[in-house]
Design a protein around this motif. Sequence first.
Motif, mmCIF file in Angstrom:
data_model
loop_
_atom_site.group_PDB
_atom_site.id
_atom_site.type_symbol
_atom_site.label_atom_id
_atom_site.label_comp_id
_atom_site.label_asym_id
_atom_site.label_seq_id
_atom_site.Cartn_x
_atom_site.Cartn_y
_atom_site.Cartn_z
ATOM 1 N N GLN A 534 24.552 42.782 32.386
ATOM 2 C CA GLN A 534 23.692 41.658 33.331
ATOM 3 C C GLN A 534 24.295 40.179 32.866
ATOM 4 O O GLN A 534 24.358 39.525 33.745
ATOM 5 C CB GLN A 534 22.415 41.821 33.063
ATOM 6 C CG GLN A 534 21.438 40.640 34.137
ATOM 7 C CD GLN A 534 21.805 41.030 35.510
ATOM 8 O OE1 GLN A 534 21.850 42.215 35.930
ATOM 9 N NE2 GLN A 534 22.091 40.012 36.193
ATOM 10 N N ASN A 535 24.614 39.921 31.527
ATOM 11 C CA ASN A 535 24.917 38.794 31.161
ATOM 12 C C ASN A 535 26.345 38.402 31.804
ATOM 13 O O ASN A 535 26.631 36.911 32.233
ATOM 14 C CB ASN A 535 25.122 38.676 29.823
ATOM 15 C CG ASN A 535 23.917 38.688 28.755
ATOM 16 O OD1 ASN A 535 23.460 39.933 28.729
ATOM 17 N ND2 ASN A 535 23.417 37.683 28.528
ATOM 18 N N TYR A 536 27.289 39.163 31.836
ATOM 19 C CA TYR A 536 28.595 38.899 32.651
ATOM 20 C C TYR A 536 28.459 38.612 34.224
ATOM 21 O O TYR A 536 28.716 37.783 34.744
ATOM 22 C CB TYR A 536 29.577 40.211 32.571
ATOM 23 C CG TYR A 536 29.713 40.328 31.122
ATOM 24 C CD1 TYR A 536 30.257 39.586 30.302
ATOM 25 C CD2 TYR A 536 29.621 41.737 30.610
ATOM 26 C CE1 TYR A 536 30.374 39.602 28.628
ATOM 27 C CE2 TYR A 536 29.750 42.035 29.078
ATOM 28 C CZ TYR A 536 30.298 41.091 28.416
ATOM 29 O OH TYR A 536 30.667 41.030 27.068
ATOM 30 N N LEU A 537 27.325 39.406 34.611
ATOM 31 C CA LEU A 537 26.928 38.996 36.349
ATOM 32 C C LEU A 537 26.343 37.758 36.347
ATOM 33 O O LEU A 537 26.707 36.871 37.403
ATOM 34 C CB LEU A 537 25.931 40.270 36.714
ATOM 35 C CG LEU A 537 26.539 41.633 36.767
ATOM 36 C CD1 LEU A 537 25.531 42.594 37.106
ATOM 37 C CD2 LEU A 537 27.849 41.686 37.699
ATOM 38 N N ASP A 538 25.580 37.390 35.374
ATOM 39 C CA ASP A 538 24.857 35.961 35.364
ATOM 40 C C ASP A 538 25.864 34.817 35.180
ATOM 41 O O ASP A 538 26.037 33.871 35.811
ATOM 42 C CB ASP A 538 23.840 35.853 34.334
ATOM 43 C CG ASP A 538 22.514 36.875 34.429
ATOM 44 O OD1 ASP A 538 22.353 37.230 35.555
ATOM 45 O OD2 ASP A 538 21.873 37.126 33.446
ATOM 46 N N ILE A 539 26.733 34.981 34.215
ATOM 47 C CA ILE A 539 28.017 33.966 34.097
ATOM 48 C C ILE A 539 28.883 33.908 35.368
ATOM 49 O O ILE A 539 29.044 32.621 35.688
ATOM 50 C CB ILE A 539 28.851 34.529 32.759
ATOM 51 C CG1 ILE A 539 27.926 34.447 31.616
ATOM 52 C CG2 ILE A 539 30.270 33.791 32.944
ATOM 53 C CD1 ILE A 539 28.968 35.038 30.294
ATOM 54 N N LEU A 540 28.945 35.131 35.907
ATOM 55 C CA LEU A 540 29.835 34.746 37.407
ATOM 56 C C LEU A 540 28.902 34.015 38.208
ATOM 57 O O LEU A 540 29.503 33.097 38.982
ATOM 58 C CB LEU A 540 30.226 36.107 38.088
ATOM 59 C CG LEU A 540 31.070 37.067 37.226
ATOM 60 C CD1 LEU A 540 31.279 38.481 37.725
ATOM 61 C CD2 LEU A 540 32.435 36.197 37.221
ATOM 62 N N ALA A 554 38.310 36.607 34.706
ATOM 63 C CA ALA A 554 37.554 37.040 33.568
ATOM 64 C C ALA A 554 37.542 38.329 33.160
ATOM 65 O O ALA A 554 37.569 39.320 33.839
ATOM 66 C CB ALA A 554 36.152 36.474 34.017
ATOM 67 N N PHE A 555 36.737 38.579 31.841
ATOM 68 C CA PHE A 555 36.399 39.561 31.260
ATOM 69 C C PHE A 555 37.717 40.632 31.070
ATOM 70 O O PHE A 555 38.133 41.301 31.878
ATOM 71 C CB PHE A 555 35.456 40.420 31.871
ATOM 72 C CG PHE A 555 34.297 39.529 32.538
ATOM 73 C CD1 PHE A 555 33.723 38.463 31.463
ATOM 74 C CD2 PHE A 555 33.748 39.443 33.808
ATOM 75 C CE1 PHE A 555 32.663 37.564 31.861
ATOM 76 C CE2 PHE A 555 32.696 38.356 34.195
ATOM 77 C CZ PHE A 555 32.287 37.567 33.186
ATOM 78 N N ASP A 580 31.494 41.774 43.383
ATOM 79 C CA ASP A 580 30.565 41.148 44.518
ATOM 80 C C ASP A 580 29.902 39.808 44.006
ATOM 81 O O ASP A 580 29.601 39.331 44.746
ATOM 82 C CB ASP A 580 29.652 42.191 44.737
ATOM 83 C CG ASP A 580 30.062 43.457 45.378
ATOM 84 O OD1 ASP A 580 31.329 43.554 45.880
ATOM 85 O OD2 ASP A 580 29.364 44.528 45.383
ATOM 86 N N HIS A 581 29.827 39.678 42.778
ATOM 87 C CA HIS A 581 29.235 38.501 42.039
ATOM 88 C C HIS A 581 30.589 37.488 41.904
ATOM 89 O O HIS A 581 30.200 36.326 41.558
ATOM 90 C CB HIS A 581 28.763 38.667 40.907
ATOM 91 C CG HIS A 581 27.483 39.405 41.053
ATOM 92 N ND1 HIS A 581 26.112 38.732 40.650
ATOM 93 C CD2 HIS A 581 27.127 40.621 41.259
ATOM 94 C CE1 HIS A 581 25.097 39.615 40.893
ATOM 95 N NE2 HIS A 581 25.569 40.703 41.416
ATOM 96 N N GLY A 582 31.722 37.607 42.339
ATOM 97 C CA GLY A 582 32.649 36.618 42.378
ATOM 98 C C GLY A 582 33.841 36.704 41.330
ATOM 99 O O GLY A 582 34.694 35.834 41.420
ATOM 100 N N LEU A 583 33.988 37.922 40.712
ATOM 101 C CA LEU A 583 34.970 38.036 40.057
ATOM 102 C C LEU A 583 36.377 38.257 40.749
ATOM 103 O O LEU A 583 36.482 38.728 41.785
ATOM 104 C CB LEU A 583 35.013 39.288 39.047
ATOM 105 C CG LEU A 583 36.118 39.614 38.150
ATOM 106 C CD1 LEU A 583 36.321 38.613 37.188
ATOM 107 C CD2 LEU A 583 35.805 41.105 37.421
ATOM 108 N N GLY A 584 37.375 37.406 40.722
ATOM 109 C CA GLY A 584 38.598 37.416 41.201
ATOM 110 C C GLY A 584 39.937 38.372 40.902
ATOM 111 O O GLY A 584 40.100 39.184 41.273
#
Length: 822
Positions: A534-540, A554-555, A580-584
Motif C-alpha cells: 500500500q505504501n508503494y500505491l500511496d507514493i504513486l 519506479a520500484f 492503475d495507480h500511475g506506474l509507467g
Amino acid sequence: MTKPLLQELLTRRPTREEAHRVGESAILGDLLAVASELRDRGHGDLVTYSRKVFIPLTHLCRDICHYCVFAQPPRRGEAAYMSLDAVLDVARKGAEAGCKEALFTLGDKPELRWRVARNGLEALGQESTLTYLAEAAQVVFEETGLLPHLNPGLLDADDFAALRPWAPSMGIMLESVSERLLEKGEAHYGCPDKEPAARLETLRLAGEAQVPFTSGILIGIGETRAERLDALLALRALNDEYGHIQEIIVQNFRAKTRTRMQDAPEPDLDDLAWTIAMARVIFGPAGNIQVPPNLSEPESLSTLVAAGINDWGGVSPVTPDFVNPEAPWPHLDRLGELTSDCGKTLHERLTIYPEYAMEPERWLDERMVTPVLQRIDSDGLARSESWSPGEADPPPTDVVRRITARPSSDPHRVDSILERARGGQRLEKAAIATLFRARGEDFTRICRAANDLRIATNGDTVTYVVNRNINYTNICYFKCQFCAFSKGKLSENLRGKPYDLSLDEIARRTSEAWERGATEVCMQGGIHPAYTGQNYLDILDAVKGAVPGIHVHAFSPLEVWQGAATLDMPLRDFLSALRDHGLGTLPGTAAEVLDDEVREILCADKIRSDQWLEVMETAHGLGLKTTSTIMYGHVDGPENWATHLLRLRDLQERTGGFTEFVPLPFVHMEAPIYLKGNARRGPTFREAVLMHAVARLALHPVIPNIQTSWVKMGREGVAACLNAGVNDLGGTLMNESITRAAGTQHGQELPPPEMEDLIRSLDRTPQQRSTPYGTPPAAQVERSFDAAPLTAPNNTPAHRYERSGPLRLIRPGLEIADETSA
C-alpha cells in the motif's frame, strides 16, 4: 615416427616413456608447433610478467655452486645481512615505481657455515636467517604493501608455517635431479642443499602446506637432456599430487667470470627452445612455463614464445638481477613491444598466479586473502591501474587509446565470435566469457565491432532523459553486502541518518522536477520493515496527484515482490494495481548478477535470479516496459556476466519488454563487502568498457539501447564507452544519493547543457528522450535548459530507526564516526 604421437599429445599429457621418446626423436619444428598450440589452448594470446623489486637479504650461503656469483664469501666491513632500513628503502623505491612483488633472495642457511652470519643474526636479535626473513617480509608488506615472494632454499614444515603468513608465494629451483652433479668437478660439488632428494622434499612440503610454489630447471650445467626430462617429470608428479607448483622456470646457464664454470659452454637457442617445448608438452595447456627474458638476446624472444612459454617471470624497473648481474632487464615498454611482435599481449600478474589468486581461501594465509583480492582483476591478474568506478582518477590512457585504435588485418581468435554477434546469433556462454577476457588487439576488435553495431542500430544520436531521482527511504532490513545507502538498526549501517520521506515531500520534489524540465521521476528506496504494498500505491498517488503528466519509473523487482507479498496479492495483480495507480515503467535494478552463486555472497536474503526474472516477465506481460541492469566487479567474473546476459536475452526474446541495458560498475569505497575485505575494487576500466561493448554484441539485436552511467564512469569514462557501443547516457538525475553513499566523486546532476556539450565533444548528436524512448514535450525540453537551482531536499527523519552505538564499518583512513557526527 614421433609425429603421430606429438599430434596425440595435443589432447593428453605424455607418460614418462612417451616424453623421453618425443624428446629423443621429434623434429624441433614439429615439437615447437605442438608446444605453441598447447600454450594457445591454455593461455590464448596472453603472456604475463610480475613487476618486482629484488631484495638480496644476504649474499652469504653455505653452498658453493660453481656457476654462481650471487653467493659471496664474507667481506671485511660489510654486514652479513641487509638492515631493515635498507630493505625498506629498496622496497619503497619499488612501490613508487609500481612494483607489486618484493622478491627476497638469499643464500641457503649461511649461519651453518659462516661465523659472521651467526654474529650478524645475534646482533639483529634473530635465531636464524629464516626468522629474520619472516620479519623482513612482514615489515615490507605492512610498510609498503608489496607482496613478498621468498626464495630461502630448503625448508621444513615448521619453516613453511612461519613464513606463509607473510608470503603469497615461495619458490625453490629444483635445477636438476642428476646426482652426478654433486660429484667432484661437477656444478654442485660441495653443495649440500642441491641434493635432489632434499629439494624435492621441500617441494613436497610446500604442497602439504598449500603454498603456491615456483620451481624449475637450470639447463647447461652438465646435465643430459634425459635428466632434464626426468626433472620436469618429477615436478609434474608433485604437482599432480598437490596442485601447488604455479610455474615452471626454464633457466639457461650463463657463464660468469670469476666462477669455476666461466669457460663452460652455454646452451644455444635451439637447446633452450627444445627444453621449453618439452616442458610445455609435459605440463600441458594449463601449465605456466616461464623463461627469464634478460638471459636471451631480444631477437631470440620470438623463438621462446614459439616454444610455448606464457610468462616472462619477474622484471624489475628498479633493481638489477642479482643472480645474473651481467644481464640487464629489458625495459617493460620494450618487452611489451617484443611480445606484441609475437602476436601476444603482455600483462602484469602478481607474484601469485591468477588461478591461485582466485582460490585465496585454499592457497593463502588469512592475512593475505584481502591484500591479494584487492590487487587483482576478474581474471586474477594484477590490477595495473588506479582507476575505479566512482573515483576521480582518469582512465588509463593505454586502454582509452586501444578503444579507437585501428585493428590489424591479421585473423584473431575472437573474429568468429564477432561475426556471429553481428549476425544477431545467440552466443554461447563460453564465447561471451572469451569476449569479456579480451586484452590487447582482441579488446580493440571487440570495441570496434560493438561501435559498428551501434552505428547500424542507433546512428550517431546519443539520447538522454531529464529526470529526478527520489529515493523515498534509506531504511532497509535487507543486508546487501554491496549497499552503502541503506541505514537503520537492521541494515549494514555506515554513515548518515535514516529517513523516510513524507508524501508531501515526495510531491514537492516531483513538482520541482517538472518545473525544471523533467519528464520522469525515478523512484526506489530501501525495503522499509513497516512498508506494505500500500505504501508503494500511496507514493504513486502522491506523484500523480502533484503532476499528472509526469512519467513514473519506479520500484525494483525486489520492491514489487515485497509489495505483493505484504498484501498477500498475486504478483500479476499487484503489478496491475501499480499500473492503475500511475506506474509507467520499472527500473531493472536489484538484478546485481543473475547468477545465484554470486547472489549467495552478495545478497543472500534478496530475491533469487528466477524471482527477479518472474517479476520482469509478468510486468512485460502487462505491457509495462522495464530497463535491465547488471551490477558487476566485486566477487563475480566473466562466466557470471555471460550467464546474466544470456538470461536477459532469453527473456527479451520471449517478451520484448526491455528498453535498454545499463551496466552499473560496483563502487567499492563505502561498500560493506569491500570494507570487510571480501571484494575487489570494482571492475577495471578495461572490464567496464568491455561490459558495454560485449553487451552490445551479445544482446544484438533484441535490446537496441546500451546505456552508460556517468555517475559511476565519470565523464571521461562515458566518452570512452560512447566509442564502444553505447548510445544512451541515462538521466540527468537532479538528486543522486545511492551511488553517492557508496563514495562516488562524480556529482549528483548532469544538467542538459553539460550533457549535450559532452555528447557534441565526440561529434555525436544529443537528443532528449522520454523514458520509453519517445519524444518528450517541447515545453519540457525548453524548461530543462533554463532550470532554476534545486532547493535543499528535506529528508524526513526516522528517529526510531537510528542506531545508538558507534558505526563499525568505516572506510580505511577515516576516523570512526558516531551517530551524531555521521
